[in-house]
Design a protein around this motif. Structure first.
Motif, PDB file in Angstrom:
ATOM      1  N   ALA A  28       0.835  -1.203   0.000  1.00  0.00           N
ATOM      2  CA  ALA A  28       0.000   0.000   0.000  1.00  0.00           C
ATOM      3  C   ALA A  28       0.872   1.257   0.000  1.00  0.00           C
ATOM      4  N   GLY A  29       1.932   1.242   0.783  1.00  0.00           N
ATOM      5  CA  GLY A  29       2.851   2.382   0.807  1.00  0.00           C
ATOM      6  C   GLY A  29       3.508   2.603  -0.540  1.00  0.00           C
ATOM      7  N   GLY A  30       3.852   1.510  -1.210  1.00  0.00           N
ATOM      8  CA  GLY A  30       4.447   1.607  -2.534  1.00  0.00           C
ATOM      9  C   GLY A  30       3.475   2.177  -3.551  1.00  0.00           C
ATOM     10  N   ILE A  31       2.204   1.763  -3.455  1.00  0.00           N
ATOM     11  CA  ILE A  31       1.166   2.285  -4.361  1.00  0.00           C
ATOM     12  C   ILE A  31       1.004   3.786  -4.151  1.00  0.00           C
ATOM     13  N   VAL A  32       0.955   4.214  -2.888  1.00  0.00           N
ATOM     14  CA  VAL A  32       0.797   5.641  -2.586  1.00  0.00           C
ATOM     15  C   VAL A  32       1.978   6.432  -3.147  1.00  0.00           C
ATOM     16  N   ALA A  33       3.193   5.901  -2.990  1.00  0.00           N
ATOM     17  CA  ALA A  33       4.372   6.581  -3.522  1.00  0.00           C
ATOM     18  C   ALA A  33       4.314   6.681  -5.044  1.00  0.00           C
ATOM     19  N   MET A  34       3.835   5.613  -5.695  1.00  0.00           N
ATOM     20  CA  MET A  34       3.710   5.630  -7.158  1.00  0.00           C
ATOM     21  C   MET A  34       2.685   6.662  -7.610  1.00  0.00           C
ATOM     22  N   ILE A  35       1.569   6.735  -6.902  1.00  0.00           N
ATOM     23  CA  ILE A  35       0.524   7.699  -7.247  1.00  0.00           C
ATOM     24  C   ILE A  35       1.057   9.126  -7.125  1.00  0.00           C
ATOM     25  N   ALA A  36       1.819   9.389  -6.061  1.00  0.00           N
ATOM     26  CA  ALA A  36       2.363  10.735  -5.863  1.00  0.00           C
ATOM     27  C   ALA A  36       3.404  11.076  -6.924  1.00  0.00           C
ATOM     28  N   ARG A  37       4.159  10.102  -7.332  1.00  0.00           N
ATOM     29  CA  ARG A  37       5.257  10.332  -8.269  1.00  0.00           C
ATOM     30  C   ARG A  37       4.818  10.325  -9.731  1.00  0.00           C
ATOM     31  N   PHE A  38       3.831   9.486 -10.052  1.00  0.00           N
ATOM     32  CA  PHE A  38       3.391   9.331 -11.437  1.00  0.00           C
ATOM     33  C   PHE A  38       1.878   9.486 -11.520  1.00  0.00           C
ATOM     34  N   PRO A  39       1.374  10.645 -11.925  1.00  0.00           N
ATOM     35  CA  PRO A  39      -0.069  10.862 -12.009  1.00  0.00           C
ATOM     36  C   PRO A  39      -0.782   9.837 -12.888  1.00  0.00           C
ATOM     37  N   GLU A  40      -0.084   9.315 -13.902  1.00  0.00           N
ATOM     38  CA  GLU A  40      -0.702   8.309 -14.775  1.00  0.00           C
ATOM     39  C   GLU A  40      -1.082   7.059 -13.993  1.00  0.00           C
ATOM     40  N   THR A  46      -7.859   4.181 -10.303  1.00  0.00           N
ATOM     41  CA  THR A  46      -9.202   4.721 -10.088  1.00  0.00           C
ATOM     42  C   THR A  46     -10.234   4.040 -10.973  1.00  0.00           C
ATOM     43  N   GLY A  47      -9.943   2.819 -11.379  1.00  0.00           N
ATOM     44  CA  GLY A  47     -10.963   2.063 -12.075  1.00  0.00           C
ATOM     45  C   GLY A  47     -10.609   1.557 -13.446  1.00  0.00           C
ATOM     46  N   LYS A  48      -9.552   2.073 -14.048  1.00  0.00           N
ATOM     47  CA  LYS A  48      -9.162   1.547 -15.347  1.00  0.00           C
ATOM     48  C   LYS A  48      -8.522   0.182 -15.153  1.00  0.00           C
ATOM     49  N   ASP A  49      -8.607  -0.646 -16.166  1.00  0.00           N
ATOM     50  CA  ASP A  49      -7.981  -1.956 -16.082  1.00  0.00           C
ATOM     51  C   ASP A  49      -6.476  -1.795 -15.926  1.00  0.00           C
ATOM     52  N   VAL A  50      -5.914  -2.588 -15.029  1.00  0.00           N
ATOM     53  CA  VAL A  50      -4.470  -2.604 -14.867  1.00  0.00           C
ATOM     54  C   VAL A  50      -3.949  -3.778 -15.676  1.00  0.00           C
ATOM     55  N   ASP A  51      -3.290  -3.485 -16.762  1.00  0.00           N
ATOM     56  CA  ASP A  51      -2.687  -4.538 -17.563  1.00  0.00           C
ATOM     57  C   ASP A  51      -1.310  -4.075 -17.992  1.00  0.00           C
ATOM     58  N   VAL A  52      -0.532  -4.991 -18.503  1.00  0.00           N
ATOM     59  CA  VAL A  52       0.839  -4.683 -18.869  1.00  0.00           C
ATOM     60  C   VAL A  52       0.893  -3.579 -19.913  1.00  0.00           C
ATOM     61  N   ALA A  53       0.013  -3.619 -20.899  1.00  0.00           N
ATOM     62  CA  ALA A  53       0.021  -2.597 -21.954  1.00  0.00           C
ATOM     63  C   ALA A  53      -0.211  -1.205 -21.372  1.00  0.00           C
ATOM     64  N   SER A  54      -1.127  -1.084 -20.412  1.00  0.00           N
ATOM     65  CA  SER A  54      -1.385   0.211 -19.786  1.00  0.00           C
ATOM     66  C   SER A  54      -0.164   0.704 -19.023  1.00  0.00           C
ATOM     67  N   LEU A  55       0.489  -0.206 -18.312  1.00  0.00           N
ATOM     68  CA  LEU A  55       1.662   0.182 -17.540  1.00  0.00           C
ATOM     69  C   LEU A  55       2.810   0.591 -18.462  1.00  0.00           C
ATOM     70  N   VAL A  56       3.041  -0.174 -19.518  1.00  0.00           N
ATOM     71  CA  VAL A  56       4.128   0.137 -20.443  1.00  0.00           C
ATOM     72  C   VAL A  56       3.893   1.488 -21.101  1.00  0.00           C
ATOM     73  N   SER A  57       2.621   1.822 -21.380  1.00  0.00           N
ATOM     74  CA  SER A  57       2.318   3.094 -22.036  1.00  0.00           C
ATOM     75  C   SER A  57       2.586   4.294 -21.127  1.00  0.00           C
ATOM     76  N   MET A  58       2.750   4.067 -19.826  1.00  0.00           N
ATOM     77  CA  MET A  58       3.009   5.163 -18.887  1.00  0.00           C
ATOM     78  C   MET A  58       4.417   5.736 -19.056  1.00  0.00           C
ATOM     79  N   GLY A  59       5.298   5.000 -19.661  1.00  0.00           N
ATOM     80  CA  GLY A  59       6.648   5.504 -19.864  1.00  0.00           C
ATOM     81  C   GLY A  59       7.676   4.712 -19.085  1.00  0.00           C
ATOM     82  N   GLY A  60       8.910   4.821 -19.541  1.00  0.00           N
ATOM     83  CA  GLY A  60      10.002   4.046 -18.979  1.00  0.00           C
ATOM     84  C   GLY A  60      10.281   4.282 -17.509  1.00  0.00           C
ATOM     85  N   ASP A  61      10.224   5.549 -17.082  1.00  0.00           N
ATOM     86  CA  ASP A  61      10.527   5.833 -15.677  1.00  0.00           C
ATOM     87  C   ASP A  61       9.515   5.179 -14.744  1.00  0.00           C
ATOM     88  N   ALA A  62       8.247   5.253 -15.097  1.00  0.00           N
ATOM     89  CA  ALA A  62       7.205   4.651 -14.256  1.00  0.00           C
ATOM     90  C   ALA A  62       7.328   3.141 -14.247  1.00  0.00           C
TER      91      ALA A  62
END
Length: 136
Positions: A28-40, A46-62
């Motif tokens: 949970a702490g890691g998720i909160v840190a990710m949310i603060a660091r990466f708005p995507e 917040t309800g969108k499907d979490v899949d590999v394609a969505s994560l990869v589209s967020m960019g290399g740093d994320a």
């Protein structure tokens, strides 16, 4: 009765080249840190499907940050740099394992539980506002 120390964490082993990486998921702490660091990342939570394609589209740093957190090194710059150098297929394999152990029942059941918890504290309206804001 089992205590928290008796519960084995969910893990998944991923073969990358000649090595095996153990993925333990993101807390949970890691998720909160990710949310603060990466708005995507917030949009995914917040309800969108979490899949590999969505994560990869967020960019290399994320992607690198998620991988580092998922293998037990959240925020570790050296681990993130190593994750960023992995081939795309290896990143996708590790991300798939992270999703599996972080949200084994998927995002939908997780959001239902979160909404129920927030309702107890009067926060269901706040979650609805976050969802409405991010859907625009």
């Amino acid at each position: 009765m089992a205590g928290l120390l008796d519960i084995a964490p969910l893990t998944e082993k991923v073969r990358v080249g000649g090595a095996t990486v153990e993925v333990s998921g993101v807390s949970a702490g890691g998720i909160v840190a990710m949310i603060a660091r990466f708005p995507e990342f917030r949009m995914l939570m917040t309800g969108k499907d979490v899949d590999v394609a969505s994560l990869v589209s967020m960019g290399g740093d994320a992607v690198a940050a998620i991988i580092a957190a998922g293998v037990g090194f959240p925020g570790d710059e050296a681990q993130e740099a190593a994750a960023a150098r992995l081939p795309l297929e290896a990143q996708a394999d590790i991300l798939a394992a992270i999703i599996k152990v972080t949200l084994p029942n998927g995002i939908g059941p997780f959001l239902e539980k979160l909404t129920a918890l927030l309702a107890v504290k009067g926060g269901a309206e706040a979650l609805a506002k976050v969802r409405a804001t991010k859907s625009h």
